[in-house]
Design a protein around this motif. Structure first.
Motif, PDB file in Angstrom:
ATOM      1  N   GLU A  37     -14.728 -17.178  24.047  1.00  0.00           N
ATOM      2  CA  GLU A  37     -14.056 -17.968  22.896  1.00  0.00           C
ATOM      3  C   GLU A  37     -13.679 -18.937  24.277  1.00  0.00           C
ATOM      4  OE1 GLU A  37     -12.886 -18.148  20.810  1.00  0.00           O
ATOM      5  OE2 GLU A  37     -13.353 -16.450  19.577  1.00  0.00           O
ATOM      6  N   LYS A  39     -11.635 -22.611  25.418  1.00  0.00           N
ATOM      7  CA  LYS A  39     -10.119 -23.179  24.620  1.00  0.00           C
ATOM      8  C   LYS A  39     -10.444 -24.717  24.798  1.00  0.00           C
ATOM      9  CE  LYS A  39      -5.751 -24.550  26.170  1.00  0.00           C
ATOM     10  NZ  LYS A  39      -5.701 -25.957  25.446  1.00  0.00           N
ATOM     11  N   ASP A  43      -6.366 -26.434  20.749  1.00  0.00           N
ATOM     12  CA  ASP A  43      -6.419 -24.377  21.013  1.00  0.00           C
ATOM     13  C   ASP A  43      -5.339 -23.841  21.610  1.00  0.00           C
ATOM     14  OD1 ASP A  43      -8.242 -23.848  18.960  1.00  0.00           O
ATOM     15  OD2 ASP A  43      -9.214 -23.491  20.735  1.00  0.00           O
ATOM     16  N   LEU A  48      -5.114 -17.544  21.353  1.00  0.00           N
ATOM     17  CA  LEU A  48      -6.821 -17.516  21.534  1.00  0.00           C
ATOM     18  C   LEU A  48      -6.046 -15.597  23.002  1.00  0.00           C
ATOM     19  CD1 LEU A  48      -8.214 -20.504  23.139  1.00  0.00           C
ATOM     20  CD2 LEU A  48      -9.127 -19.342  20.898  1.00  0.00           C
ATOM     21  N   LYS A  51      -6.356 -13.543  20.134  1.00  0.00           N
ATOM     22  CA  LYS A  51      -7.968 -13.050  19.540  1.00  0.00           C
ATOM     23  C   LYS A  51      -8.277 -12.359  20.320  1.00  0.00           C
ATOM     24  CE  LYS A  51     -11.555 -16.187  17.048  1.00  0.00           C
ATOM     25  NZ  LYS A  51     -11.820 -18.121  17.303  1.00  0.00           N
ATOM     26  N   LEU A  65     -12.876 -15.775  28.059  1.00  0.00           N
ATOM     27  CA  LEU A  65     -11.611 -17.120  27.776  1.00  0.00           C
ATOM     28  C   LEU A  65     -11.607 -18.246  28.916  1.00  0.00           C
ATOM     29  CD1 LEU A  65      -9.899 -18.385  25.887  1.00  0.00           C
ATOM     30  CD2 LEU A  65      -7.923 -16.879  26.775  1.00  0.00           C
ATOM     31  N   ASP A  67     -11.376 -21.733  29.760  1.00  0.00           N
ATOM     32  CA  ASP A  67      -9.979 -23.078  29.656  1.00  0.00           C
ATOM     33  C   ASP A  67     -10.109 -24.103  30.498  1.00  0.00           C
ATOM     34  OD1 ASP A  67      -7.788 -24.904  29.206  1.00  0.00           O
ATOM     35  OD2 ASP A  67      -6.659 -22.878  29.863  1.00  0.00           O
TER      36      ASP A  67
END
Length: 116
Positions: A37, A39, A43, A48, A51, A65, A67
Motif C-alpha cells: 500500500e 499512502k 489517505d 491503511l 487495511k 506500507l 509513506d
C-alpha cells in the motif's frame, strides 16, 4: 477477493505462480503472498494500517506500507512484527523474493527545483 468476501485492491500484490489459480474474467478468491500500500495525500495512515491488518488476518505473508510523506516504509509480518525502514536502508523480502532488494531512497519521487 479475500476468503472473508472482502474485495480488496492493494496498490501492488504478488501471488506466487504455484498458488495462482486459472481464472477467466473474474476476481480470484485468494490471499496474495505480498501486498503493498502506498499512502496518497488523501489517505490516512491509521486506515491503511487497519487495511494491512485485514490482509494479515486473511493470510498475507508480507504487507508493506510506503509513506512518501514521512519517507518511511513499514514491513508487516503475521507474527505482528513491524520493521520500519528509512533512507539508507534496503528493503528485502527474503521469504518470497530471495534475491530482490530495493534501496528505500529510490521509492521517493524526484523533486525538481525551479531555476531562477
Amino acid at each position: 477477493m479475500l476468503p472473508n468476501s472482502d474485495l480488496k485492491a492493494p496498490d501492488v500484490s504478488f501471488v506466487s505462480r504455484s498458488r495462482l489459480p486459472r481464472s477467466f474474467r473474474y476476481f480470484a478468491t485468494l490471499v496474495p503472498d505480498l501486498v503493498v500500500e502506498v499512502k496518497s495525500q488523501s489517505d490516512r495512515i491509521k486506515k491503511l494500517r487497519e487495511k494491512i491488518k485485514v490482509y494479515l488476518d486473511q493470510g498475507v505473508q508480507i504487507a508493506i506500507l510506503i509513506d512518501p510523506d514521512t519517507y518511511l516504509v513499514e514491513v508487516y509480518r503475521p507474527d505482528a512484527s513491524v520493521q520500519t525502514l528509512g533512507n539508507g536502508d534496503i528493503l528485502t523480502v527474503p521469504e518470497l523474493l530471495p534475491e530482490w532488494e530495493l534501496v528505500v531512497e529510490e521509492l521517493w519521487p524526484v523533486i525538481f527545483e525551479d531555476e531562477e
